[in-house]
Design a protein around this motif. Sequence first.
Motif, mmCIF file in Angstrom:
data_model
loop_
_atom_site.group_PDB
_atom_site.id
_atom_site.type_symbol
_atom_site.label_atom_id
_atom_site.label_comp_id
_atom_site.label_asym_id
_atom_site.label_seq_id
_atom_site.Cartn_x
_atom_site.Cartn_y
_atom_site.Cartn_z
ATOM 1 N N GLY A 60 -12.510 -41.751 14.003
ATOM 2 C CA GLY A 60 -13.735 -41.099 14.478
ATOM 3 C C GLY A 60 -14.374 -41.760 15.686
ATOM 4 N N PHE A 61 -13.956 -42.997 16.021
ATOM 5 C CA PHE A 61 -14.624 -43.695 17.135
ATOM 6 C C PHE A 61 -14.419 -42.963 18.464
ATOM 7 N N LEU A 62 -13.173 -42.651 18.765
ATOM 8 C CA LEU A 62 -12.897 -42.009 20.065
ATOM 9 C C LEU A 62 -13.594 -40.647 20.134
ATOM 10 N N GLU A 93 -18.011 -37.252 22.331
ATOM 11 C CA GLU A 93 -19.179 -36.390 22.121
ATOM 12 C C GLU A 93 -20.428 -36.970 22.814
ATOM 13 N N LEU A 94 -20.599 -38.289 22.671
ATOM 14 C CA LEU A 94 -21.779 -38.934 23.267
ATOM 15 C C LEU A 94 -21.724 -38.841 24.794
ATOM 16 N N CYS A 95 -20.546 -39.019 25.358
ATOM 17 C CA CYS A 95 -20.398 -38.943 26.817
ATOM 18 C C CYS A 95 -20.738 -37.527 27.290
ATOM 19 N N THR A 96 -20.189 -36.552 26.593
ATOM 20 C CA THR A 96 -20.460 -35.165 26.977
ATOM 21 C C THR A 96 -21.969 -34.912 26.919
ATOM 22 N N GLY A 97 -22.596 -35.442 25.872
ATOM 23 C CA GLY A 97 -24.032 -35.223 25.674
ATOM 24 C C GLY A 97 -24.888 -35.742 26.810
ATOM 25 N N CYS A 98 -24.476 -36.852 27.443
ATOM 26 C CA CYS A 98 -25.352 -37.411 28.488
ATOM 27 C C CYS A 98 -24.754 -37.267 29.883
ATOM 28 N N GLY A 99 -23.642 -36.561 29.990
ATOM 29 C CA GLY A 99 -23.075 -36.307 31.324
ATOM 30 C C GLY A 99 -22.313 -37.487 31.903
ATOM 31 N N ALA A 152 -2.104 -41.716 24.485
ATOM 32 C CA ALA A 152 -2.991 -41.883 23.324
ATOM 33 C C ALA A 152 -3.877 -40.652 23.150
ATOM 34 N N GLN A 153 -4.278 -40.041 24.265
ATOM 35 C CA GLN A 153 -5.176 -38.877 24.167
ATOM 36 C C GLN A 153 -4.517 -37.735 23.397
ATOM 37 N N ALA A 154 -3.200 -37.584 23.563
ATOM 38 C CA ALA A 154 -2.487 -36.550 22.800
ATOM 39 C C ALA A 154 -2.321 -37.002 21.354
ATOM 40 N N LYS A 155 -2.011 -38.266 21.157
ATOM 41 C CA LYS A 155 -1.797 -38.779 19.796
ATOM 42 C C LYS A 155 -3.072 -38.620 18.950
ATOM 43 N N PHE A 156 -4.228 -38.904 19.569
ATOM 44 C CA PHE A 156 -5.478 -38.863 18.795
ATOM 45 C C PHE A 156 -6.239 -37.549 18.947
ATOM 46 N N GLY A 157 -5.784 -36.703 19.852
ATOM 47 C CA GLY A 157 -6.465 -35.419 20.037
ATOM 48 C C GLY A 157 -7.857 -35.552 20.631
ATOM 49 N N VAL A 158 -8.043 -36.568 21.482
ATOM 50 C CA VAL A 158 -9.339 -36.732 22.165
ATOM 51 C C VAL A 158 -9.065 -36.727 23.668
#
Length: 443
Positions: free
Chosen positions: A232-234, A239-245, A264-270
């Motif tokens: 859940g960290f990534l 989400e937090l980054c998106t929230g504040c631009g 890693a982005q594909a592996k973790f889906g973030v």
Amino acid sequence: MDADTFLGRYDESKRLMSEGRRYLAAGVSSNARLTGKRPPLFFERGRGSELVDADGNRYLDFVMGMGPMILGHRPEAIETAIIDSFEIGQVFGGQSRLEAQLAEKIVQLVPCAELVRFTNTGTEADLLAVRLARAFTRRSKIIKFDGHYHGWADGLAVSIKPPFEQQESGNSVQPHPESLGMPPSTYEDLIVLPWNDLDAVEACLTSHGGDIAGVIMEPVMCNNGVITPLPGFLEKVRELCTGCGALLIFDEVITGFRLAPGGAQAKFGVTPDLAIFGKALAAGFPLGCVAGRAEVMDTLAHGVLHGGTYSGNVTGLCVGLATLYQTCSRGGKGLKDLEDRGNKLAERIAESLRRHGITAQIQGYGAHFGLFFVPSELRVRSYRDLRFADRDAGDEFVARLVDAGVRSTSRASFFLSTAHTDSDIAEAADAIDVVLADMARQR
Ligand SMILES: Cc1ncc(COP(=O)(O)O)c(C=O)c1O
């Protein structure tokens, strides 16, 4: 085994080091090679999973150039690509069709990649990513995490291995310059936080979100041993980054084209806004890139400067194309096989640790994993937790392994390559078992 058994084993490496120091500053071309407890080894040649040093000692290599040698040493497909590239040329001070070809491949593989810009090294790509984030958001602050490495340049070589005394748990800390000669003005816009600590990230983005251009991290922390992201960290940081631009920047110089074809982005889906690649992108050749959202990358056409005489040189691109073909075609079968073999080795090491009653923790994935000699109840989550690690045991493990003909990184981590075979894994696991048995006996 007695240390005397190895007397003379590395004499030629030692001699070459002292001779080299007469002409070569500190005897090396990268300070990273001075980090081990022993003087660096000199290598004569490598082939597949093996290296031979200047004294004629043979090693099963799990350093793999610190990651780039994803296909092992001297892979045939790469030698062919290099020879073919000489038919084309090297650097034109103009474009070649290869640039868009490799960029297209990366766009197909990497979730965040809509546009790509090539560099020669990871360090350059890190600098470019941070510049893009600042230009796009028109903000200046960057959050980085302690223990994470984003190259050696002034603006980012901060708090990579800060002294533990300077760590304050849970809060941001004074950025710690990793080199003499870095004026504070070069990193005054960096905020350093503990990784895997959502509260710290949330508090910082809540209070300073409007000033933060980007959050840069290794999605798996690989530069002080291997530390994996907590569940859940990534996702939450995204989400937090998106929230504040603020832009989320993944430094995938180690994880890219290694953990999975999409990194890693594909592996973790973030999916980050920008990602940085190097190392396994081009099997041992200097090639890096920044890939990311089109509207961010497009600022390169609208006022953001990036240059480089050698950026997009022909050999690098030919090697990149050949490497991705080997690792990522057939649904990434090359990487999948490598992952399976690495998992086997990690399991065998875990078995040996249990059998010999040594408390240590293995973290990572088959493609790259590492050991920490920490009390069993501790799950290492960030750089700060490493203050509980038994560094002497780690150094002893690494040194004994080298004496036994198995080469891990100086931080007791293992890089797998497609050249490692089942019998390499069995041979390495047997040698590691003997080393751990010896260590247990002597404790
Ligand atoms: C995560 C990460 N980022 C950036 C870099 C810098 O890359 P380079 O050595 O190609 O400049 C490295 C190098 O080890 C790295 O591990």
